[in-house]
Write a protein that holds these residues in place. Structure first.
Motif, PDB file in Angstrom:
ATOM      1  N   MET A 131       0.793  -1.228   0.000  1.00 25.17           N
ATOM      2  CA  MET A 131       0.000   0.000   0.000  1.00 25.17           C
ATOM      3  C   MET A 131       0.832   1.288   0.000  1.00 25.17           C
ATOM      4  SD  MET A 131      -3.249  -0.732  -0.086  1.00 25.17           S
ATOM      5  CE  MET A 131      -4.087   0.716   0.551  1.00 25.17           C
ATOM      6  N   THR A 148       0.624  -0.285  -5.298  1.00 23.82           N
ATOM      7  CA  THR A 148      -0.203   0.899  -5.521  1.00 23.82           C
ATOM      8  C   THR A 148       0.381   1.731  -6.653  1.00 23.82           C
ATOM      9  OG1 THR A 148       1.065   2.271  -3.983  1.00 23.82           O
ATOM     10  CG2 THR A 148      -0.815   1.053  -3.090  1.00 23.82           C
ATOM     11  N   THR A 308      -6.412  -2.787   2.060  1.00 22.98           N
ATOM     12  CA  THR A 308      -5.149  -3.328   2.566  1.00 22.98           C
ATOM     13  C   THR A 308      -5.137  -4.847   2.496  1.00 22.98           C
ATOM     14  OG1 THR A 308      -5.021  -1.451   4.081  1.00 22.98           O
ATOM     15  CG2 THR A 308      -3.562  -3.302   4.512  1.00 22.98           C
TER      16      THR A 308
END
Length: 383
Positions: A131, A148, A308
């Motif tokens: 993340m 990400t 997440t």
């Protein structure tokens, strides 16, 4: 029997017993670093832990990872860390030196992933940061990758959507002076928006420890008559900004990033119509999301799936796939395999990998409307 003969007999028996014990089966050891303090426990630490365990159980149920012709069972070793870079680095070091892991997953936050990534890079142990969005996580590193998009990519996606789909031509921005996340977003937004023919009217800043409500900055920005306002780092504590913009006569959409807590902010009438960039939409009908959602709900009744969790689930599955391709459990061979390979339709996103630590993937555009988030489209972050 003499003492010497007795000791000899015992020694032979012990040797035979050790020979009879089979060696432990081959394993791929994955270290998970998570934050379980405060609010991060529910939004980050627990979803990552639950998703990692689910992914590993699923892979082991099908025989594990076939590495160089040998089945390897996946083993998860977890270490919790306070939300501090030095602690994250210590957790990474302990997993590598004490727990002998082959690869690391996490931490989720950029500042922690930067610190843990430095340890991984020095130790030549691959690390996947599911993340973390800061460019510093992967810049100059060969063993670290993320799932990400980059902070600045969000600015480009929002600019394209604001100009092309919303028909906006005049944008102002307000963000914390110390926020590199906000600054990089505003800069990329401005370049993209003006290249398309729009005008970036003004960008103002404020200090996060300022107890004021930024009324002066908002009045200055409103004198430019924007038809869209970019607020990349809006938080609950800053939400008076929305009210002040509306009171000053602004009627256009607010544009936000993945830093927004959309769940906490939604339901406010003055924020309806805002467009935010998201890494993930758990309601998506894409196959990877549907499969993850069904498996999660079946295993964790009543526990809402989070971004997440989806990202960590993908990280484990990508590691297993890369280890099979690399025919190696760790090192540069695994790191290279993680950064290359066929496209992957995951729970978190659909990825392509071109050799860098940053995947080519899409960004989700969501509109805040009353008590819900409406899906407005997916745009590629690199094209």
């Amino acid at each position: 029997m003499t003492v010497a003969r007795l000791l000899c007999a015992l020694g032979v028996a012990s040797l035979l017993a050790s020979c009879a014990s089979p060696p432990p089966p081959p394993a791929l050891r994955i270290g998970l670093i998570g934050v379980f303090d405060g609010p991060a426990r529910h939004s980050s630490g627990m979803p990552a832990r639950l998703a990692a365990r689910m992914a590993i159980d699923e892979i082991n149920a099908t025989g594990g990872a076939l590495i160089d012709g040998v089945s390897h069972r996946l083993i998860l070793i977890e270490r919790e860390t306070p939300n501090r870079p030095d602690a994250a680095a210590a957790a990474a070091r302990a997993l590598i030196t004490l727990d002998s892991v082959d690869v690391l997953v996490g931490p989720q936050f950029s500042a922690l992933a930067i610190a843990a990534g430095a340890v991984a890079e020095e130790s030549q142990v691959p690390l996947v940061a599911p993340m973390a969005s800061s460019p510093q996580v992967t810049t100059g590193r060969s063993y670290v990758m993320r799932l990400t998009f980059l902070d600045a990519d969000q600015g480009e996606v929002l600019a394209r959507y604001a100009f092309d789909s919303l028909g906006r031509r005049r944008t102002a921005a307000l963000f914390p002076a110390a926020s590199e996340h906000g600054r990089s977003m505003v800069e990329r937004y401005g370049r993209t928006f003006t290249t398309r023919g729009g005008r970036m009217l003004a960008a103002d800043t404020y200090h996060i420890d300022d107890t004021g409500d930024q009324a002066a900055q908002i009045q200055r920005l409103m004198r430019e008559a924007p038809d869209a306002v970019l607020l990349p780092d809006l938080s609950l504590g800053d939400s008076s900004q929305v009210r002040l913009f509306r009171e000053a006569g602004f009627r256009g959409p607010f544009l936000g990033s993945d830093a927004w807590d959309a769940i906490a902010l939604r339901g406010r009438q003055d924020i309806d119509g805002s467009i935010i960039v998201g890494n993930w939409d758990g309601r998506s009908d894409r196959e990877g999301v549907r499969t993850f959602r069904a498996r999660w709900n079946a295993r964790y009744l009543g526990e809402r799936p989070r971004a997440t969790g989806a990202a960590t689930y993908d990280a484990i599955r990508l590691i297993a796939r890369a280890a099979e391709r690399a025919r190696a459990r760790s090192g540069m061979a695994l790191a290279t395999a993680l950064r290359t390979g066929a496209p992957f339709d995951g729970a978190f996103a659909s990825y392509r990998f071109d050799g860098s630590g940053d995947p080519i993937r899409g960004a989700t555009l969501l509109e805040m409307d009353k008590d819900s988030l409406l899906f407005r489209g997916t745009l590629p972050t690199r094209h």
